[in-house]
Design a protein around this motif. Structure first.
Motif, PDB file in Angstrom:
ATOM      1  N   UNK A  12       0.846  -1.201   0.000  1.00 28.15           N
ATOM      2  CA  UNK A  12       0.000   0.000   0.000  1.00 28.15           C
ATOM      3  C   UNK A  12       0.880   1.249   0.000  1.00 28.15           C
ATOM      4  N   UNK A  13       0.642   2.135  -0.973  1.00 27.90           N
ATOM      5  CA  UNK A  13       1.381   3.397  -1.067  1.00 27.90           C
ATOM      6  C   UNK A  13       0.392   4.543  -0.929  1.00 27.90           C
ATOM      7  N   UNK A  14       0.702   5.496  -0.032  1.00 21.67           N
ATOM      8  CA  UNK A  14      -0.164   6.649   0.190  1.00 21.67           C
ATOM      9  C   UNK A  14       0.409   7.900  -0.442  1.00 21.67           C
ATOM     10  N   UNK A  15      -0.456   8.712  -1.047  1.00 22.37           N
ATOM     11  CA  UNK A  15      -0.028   9.961  -1.685  1.00 22.37           C
ATOM     12  C   UNK A  15      -0.747  11.117  -1.011  1.00 22.37           C
ATOM     13  N   UNK A  16       0.019  12.091  -0.504  1.00 18.33           N
ATOM     14  CA  UNK A  16      -0.599  13.245   0.141  1.00 18.33           C
ATOM     15  C   UNK A  16       0.058  14.534  -0.329  1.00 18.33           C
ATOM     16  N   UNK A  17      -0.633  15.655  -0.124  1.00 14.81           N
ATOM     17  CA  UNK A  17      -0.206  16.968  -0.602  1.00 14.81           C
ATOM     18  C   UNK A  17      -1.441  17.725  -1.058  1.00 14.81           C
ATOM     19  N   UNK A  18      -1.286  18.969  -1.453  1.00 10.20           N
ATOM     20  CA  UNK A  18      -2.451  19.764  -1.877  1.00 10.20           C
ATOM     21  C   UNK A  18      -2.911  19.371  -3.271  1.00 10.20           C
ATOM     22  N   UNK A  19      -1.983  19.327  -4.212  1.00 10.93           N
ATOM     23  CA  UNK A  19      -2.326  19.024  -5.604  1.00 10.93           C
ATOM     24  C   UNK A  19      -1.567  17.799  -6.092  1.00 10.93           C
TER      25      UNK A  19
ATOM     26  N   UNK B 180      -5.712  15.484   4.189  1.00  9.18           N
ATOM     27  CA  UNK B 180      -5.461  16.009   5.544  1.00  9.18           C
ATOM     28  C   UNK B 180      -6.630  15.684   6.465  1.00  9.18           C
ATOM     29  N   UNK B 181      -7.864  15.709   5.920  1.00  6.91           N
ATOM     30  CA  UNK B 181      -9.036  15.327   6.723  1.00  6.91           C
ATOM     31  C   UNK B 181      -8.888  13.887   7.203  1.00  6.91           C
ATOM     32  N   UNK B 182      -8.508  13.009   6.269  1.00 11.65           N
ATOM     33  CA  UNK B 182      -8.376  11.596   6.589  1.00 11.65           C
ATOM     34  C   UNK B 182      -7.326  11.337   7.651  1.00 11.65           C
ATOM     35  N   UNK B 183      -6.186  12.051   7.549  1.00  8.09           N
ATOM     36  CA  UNK B 183      -5.123  11.890   8.551  1.00  8.09           C
ATOM     37  C   UNK B 183      -5.600  12.420   9.900  1.00  8.09           C
TER      38      UNK B 183
ATOM     39  N   UNK C 142       4.980  12.751  -1.010  1.00  2.00           N
ATOM     40  CA  UNK C 142       4.564  14.132  -0.751  1.00  2.00           C
ATOM     41  C   UNK C 142       4.658  14.912  -2.054  1.00  2.00           C
ATOM     42  N   UNK C 143       3.538  15.542  -2.460  1.00  4.91           N
ATOM     43  CA  UNK C 143       3.502  16.262  -3.731  1.00  4.91           C
ATOM     44  C   UNK C 143       3.880  17.732  -3.564  1.00  4.91           C
ATOM     45  N   UNK C 144       3.137  18.466  -2.763  1.00  5.75           N
ATOM     46  CA  UNK C 144       3.334  19.908  -2.577  1.00  5.75           C
ATOM     47  C   UNK C 144       2.359  20.387  -1.518  1.00  5.75           C
ATOM     48  N   UNK C 145       2.505  21.629  -1.101  1.00  7.52           N
ATOM     49  CA  UNK C 145       1.589  22.182  -0.095  1.00  7.52           C
ATOM     50  C   UNK C 145       1.287  23.628  -0.434  1.00  7.52           C
ATOM     51  N   UNK C 146       0.004  23.950  -0.539  1.00  5.04           N
ATOM     52  CA  UNK C 146      -0.404  25.330  -0.786  1.00  5.04           C
ATOM     53  C   UNK C 146      -1.753  25.568  -0.120  1.00  5.04           C
ATOM     54  N   UNK C 147      -2.288  26.753  -0.301  1.00  9.85           N
ATOM     55  CA  UNK C 147      -3.508  27.192   0.376  1.00  9.85           C
ATOM     56  C   UNK C 147      -4.702  26.291   0.040  1.00  9.85           C
TER      57      UNK C 147
END
Length: 487
Positions: A107-114, A182-185, A200-205
């Motif tokens: 299982x691989x998880x992907x998180x970040x804004x976009x 982020x909700x899930x975490x 981790x992809x990126x983080x923005x507003x």
């Protein structure tokens, strides 16, 4: 037979009233779904509190209740388990109930804004093309090998996640790629899952309607990597200023990817056209069908992940060249009059800016770029003027319209967007509340060779107005309108 004491393994229990040596049928956190011999888990949600429905659950047949606060009156014959955190308890109970399926596949998880949906979906596609049985848990859909299910949340609840992971194990699936929000975490939905990798992809507003500060939003994302085991890997975009932050406290193997910085996986864009990208990845050239700098990052993350999961480098490049774009992510059509219409899910300032800059990099500037954009209701209001400002700055014409107004007045949302339009750009923009009419207007304004971007909803096939979902598909709508106009 499933015994209650077996599914509360690893749950942080504060007290138990009654016996845990009882057979149970199933478990749920929705009192309406409880029947005979079920376990009810009382979750404190953002809208309702499950503790208010304990009596209803018992009346429906619950023989055990998991809660963080015991009711004043305890029913005879009912087992009450008091825990510190019911969300976390549900995660462990769900994993135990299904015999920890995440440990039986990779299982691989992907998180970040976009980029979460694109990376997860394209990894699914790549591994299928490589001949593996694969699973997908994404915003767009849930797929178990070749069977598709409708997705309702970016990260489903713990029971749903483990249910589908169990289906995947039964189907002989080897790899699963999962979007992690982020909700899930924050709501502990990913607790008790065994990940072999995290991206981790990126983080923005984004999501500042849910998280009180950007710092909390960042730290919640970071906690996903903090909790990965030593046996896992983390692949982080270090061109993003938060890329190194995500690596700070993890014990997992640390890997990086970038276009601008020194990294384990490095790419260079050699050509960027509407037909695709020519990339050089770790010294090897590859032509891909996807477009734009943001997709170069996505493809680099996919490349690094596939290599870490054991596929040979040159084989990964071959598979990358065959990948098709994801529904609602920079999908485009060209009309008979050579008008290009692009549909993209860009619903954050950063994503919208990325898409518009990508189009401006590709276009000749001898044509108009017309953008149709709105913002969702009952969501982060701060990004509304920012998105309108970006759209009007980077487009020749902009139509501000409704997205999913939900329970808000769409005209109020549009008025708040208008506040972000700079005085020199006023003449570029107009506001049309009805989304279909807004798209139609963009089509009428377009001349041969012009480009229309319809942003915000992407893959969604509905528009939510006052709690009701109406059929609405941006790609279908713009295709029909361009055909009708037949310019």
């Amino acid at each position: 037979m499933i015994v209650l004491k077996d599914i509360i393994y690893k749950v942080a229990i504060e007290s138990v009233k009654g016996s845990t040596d009882i057979a149970i049928h199933k478990m749920d956190f929705d009192s309406r779904k409880i029947s005979e011999n079920d376990v009810f888990v009382a979750i404190r949600g953002t809208i309702s509190n499950g503790h208010d429905f304990i009596e209803t659950a018992i009346s429906n047949g619950a023989i055990a209740v998991v809660c963080d606060t015991l009711p004043e009156t305890l029913r005879t014959g009912i087992t009450y388990i008091q825990v510190k955190d019911t969300n976390k308890a549900l995660a462990f109970m769900a994993a135990n109930f299904y015999d920890n399926p995440s440990e039986k596949l990779k299982l691989v998880g992907i998180t970040g804004t976009n980029g979460k949906t694109t990376i997860a979906s394209l990894l699914f596609q790549l591994f299928q093309k490589a001949g593996f049985k694969v699973g997908l848990l994404s915003t767009v859909k849930i797929i178990v090998d070749n069977i598709e299910y409708k997705a309702t949340h970016t990260t489903p609840d713990s029971l749903t996640i483990n249910h589908y992971l169990n289906e995947m194990v039964d189907a002989g699936i080897e790899y699963c790629f999962m979007e992690v929000s982020s909700h899930g975490i924050h709501q502990k939905r990913t607790e008790a899952l065994h990940f072999v990798g995290g991206i981790f992809t990126n983080l923005s507003h984004d999501h500042l309607d849910y998280h009180p500060t950007f710092a909390e939003y960042r730290d919640v994302k970071k906690s996903f990597f903090d909790n990965l085991p030593k046996t896992a890997f983390v692949l982080s975009n270090i061109d993003d200023k938060n890329g190194q932050v995500m690596l700070q406290n993890t014990v997992a193997k640390k890997l990086t990817y970038a276009l601008k910085s020194y990294a384990d996986y490095k790419a260079q864009i050699l050509e960027n056209q509407l037909s695709g990208l020519l990339l050089k990845i770790n010294g090897q050239e590859v032509w891909v069908k996807l477009i734009g700098t943001f997709n170069a990052y996505n493809l680099l993350a996919i490349y690094g992940t596939a290599v870490q999961l054991g596929i040979e480098n040159l084989e990964v490049l071959r598979l990358l060249s065959d990948l098709e774009s994801v529904s609602g992510r920079f999908q485009f059509i060209v009309s008979n009059a050579n008008i290009t219409a692009i549909v993209d899910y860009a619903h954050t300032p950063d994503a919208l800016e990325n898409v518009l800059k990508t189009i401006n990099d590709i276009r000749t500037k001898n044509e108009q770029l017309i953008t149709v954009v709105g913002c969702g209701g009952n969501r982060d209001k701060a990004k509304r003027p920012i998105m309108a400002g970006i759209a009007t700055e980077l487009s020749d014409k902009v139509v501000l319209t409704s997205d999913n107004p939900r329970n808000e007045d769409p005209e109020v949302i549009i008025n708040e967007m208008e506040q972000g339009v700079a005085p020199q750009n006023f003449k570029k923009s107009l506001s049309i509340t009805d989304r279909k009419q807004a798209i139609k207007t963009a089509c009428q304004l377009a001349q041969p060779n012009d480009i229309i971007l319809i942003a915000g909803k992407g893959h969604e096939t509905y528009q939510e107005i006052q709690g009701i979902r109406h059929d609405f598909d941006d790609m279908k709508t713009v295709t029909e309108l361009l055909n009708q106009l037949n310019k």
